[in-house]
Design a protein around this motif. Sequence first.
Motif, PDB file in Angstrom:
ATOM      1  N   ASN A   1       0.815  -1.224   0.000  1.00  0.00           N
ATOM      2  CA  ASN A   1       0.000   0.000   0.000  1.00  0.00           C
ATOM      3  C   ASN A   1       0.845   1.268   0.000  1.00  0.00           C
ATOM      4  O   ASN A   1       0.314   2.369  -0.111  1.00  0.00           O
ATOM      5  CB  ASN A   1      -0.961   0.010   1.192  1.00  0.00           C
ATOM      6  N   SER A   2       2.174   1.105   0.123  1.00  0.00           N
ATOM      7  CA  SER A   2       3.034   2.295   0.140  1.00  0.00           C
ATOM      8  C   SER A   2       4.482   1.915  -0.188  1.00  0.00           C
ATOM      9  O   SER A   2       5.373   2.027   0.657  1.00  0.00           O
ATOM     10  CB  SER A   2       2.962   2.973   1.511  1.00  0.00           C
ATOM     11  N   PRO A   3       4.746   1.460  -1.424  1.00  0.00           N
ATOM     12  CA  PRO A   3       6.096   1.014  -1.766  1.00  0.00           C
ATOM     13  C   PRO A   3       7.037   2.124  -2.214  1.00  0.00           C
ATOM     14  O   PRO A   3       8.244   1.910  -2.321  1.00  0.00           O
ATOM     15  CB  PRO A   3       5.835   0.050  -2.925  1.00  0.00           C
ATOM     16  N   GLN A   4       6.506   3.332  -2.488  1.00  0.00           N
ATOM     17  CA  GLN A   4       7.300   4.362  -3.163  1.00  0.00           C
ATOM     18  C   GLN A   4       8.535   4.779  -2.375  1.00  0.00           C
ATOM     19  O   GLN A   4       9.601   5.028  -2.941  1.00  0.00           O
ATOM     20  CB  GLN A   4       6.438   5.601  -3.445  1.00  0.00           C
ATOM     21  N   ARG A   5       8.400   4.875  -1.049  1.00  0.00           N
ATOM     22  CA  ARG A   5       9.519   5.387  -0.253  1.00  0.00           C
ATOM     23  C   ARG A   5      10.717   4.456  -0.318  1.00  0.00           C
ATOM     24  O   ARG A   5      11.849   4.884  -0.572  1.00  0.00           O
ATOM     25  CB  ARG A   5       9.065   5.580   1.196  1.00  0.00           C
ATOM     26  N   ALA A   6      10.488   3.160  -0.099  1.00  0.00           N
ATOM     27  CA  ALA A   6      11.591   2.199  -0.166  1.00  0.00           C
ATOM     28  C   ALA A   6      12.136   2.080  -1.584  1.00  0.00           C
ATOM     29  O   ALA A   6      13.350   1.970  -1.790  1.00  0.00           O
ATOM     30  CB  ALA A   6      11.128   0.834   0.339  1.00  0.00           C
ATOM     31  N   GLN A   7      11.248   2.104  -2.579  1.00  0.00           N
ATOM     32  CA  GLN A   7      11.689   2.004  -3.970  1.00  0.00           C
ATOM     33  C   GLN A   7      12.627   3.141  -4.343  1.00  0.00           C
ATOM     34  O   GLN A   7      13.674   2.918  -4.961  1.00  0.00           O
ATOM     35  CB  GLN A   7      10.477   1.993  -4.908  1.00  0.00           C
TER      36      GLN A   7
END
Length: 354
Positions: free
Chosen positions: A296-302
């Motif tokens: 639901n929130s992969p952008q930060r780690a990516q």
Amino acid sequence: MKKIGIITIHSDLNYGAFLQAFALTSFLRKNGYDASIIDYRKIPNHPRLYKFPLNIIYKLYNLPRLYRYRSFISPMLSKYRYNSLKELSSFNEEYDLLITGSDQIWNPLCGGLGKLNPAYFLAFAPNNRYKKIAYGSSVGSYIFNKEEQIQVKQWLNDFTHLSTRELAGSQQLESFLHRKVKVVLDPTLLIDKEEWLKYSKKCTITEKYVLVYYIDELDEVVSYARKIADYYGWKVALITNMAKKHPNVDIKIPHCGPAQFLWLFDKAEYIVTNSFHGTAFAINFNKDFISVIKRNSPQRAQTLLNNVGLPERLLTNIEDVDKLPSHINYDEPNKKLNELRQYSISYLLNAIEN
């Protein structure tokens, strides 16, 4: 000496929130600024609600952890405490400039109100008195609707410098603000491992362990850790505030404060996490690790993993563990991280001075 006020998420019992708030304040102080965190206590995002007597038991169970959190952050806090937006509306502290960030302060789902929280856009601070800067302020995976875009633009027009932690967040903001929004490192990465370990405190673990630090989706994260631990003959250690034991966890670590969190990351043989800050500390401490995708929130780690050249460490399938090399060669990631650190430091210091 310039006096700087920082508003961020620091009152939730969350390691990442606490440590990023601590890091930004500590970094500014070491660079000669009189910096402190504006002590605005928002409504917790996901409070645990239990009926009597479980509510009393839970509070008592968490007292040691609460004490460790509060004692860690209290030297960084401003003189006055604000428990509501109403109290914050009378803000009149003697700062030269204000910084908002980092963490998901611009995500309406994380601001404590269930909608945009004006506090994290510095709406309470008069423009003719305070210079306003955003450092690494995150929207997470949230997409603003048209009405929210209008409000966000109105608030952010008052800022002299804007930056966020994720490329997706930067692109979204630029699309309707029509101005440049820089992408910078999370504050926890402004401080290197050696500096962080000055604040660590030892835990009583003697066995070799795979450390699990998770945000939701516990079973999936533990399954990755169990696979790795079984292969090497290590234990699975879990940072948790739950009294209940997990069947695939060997060592449960309750009451852990931020200082113990740092020690556990440093001494782990391997780290398995679905947390952005768990991923950030694994990289900063040069640990072998897996970042389990938070769907639901992969952008930060990516963004972070792509920027340091480790995109393969973000896994969506447990079978992909077998395809990873035994150890991470940190020569190139460290080089890239140092370049990003210098870029982020230059942005921040320039934003303050110019």
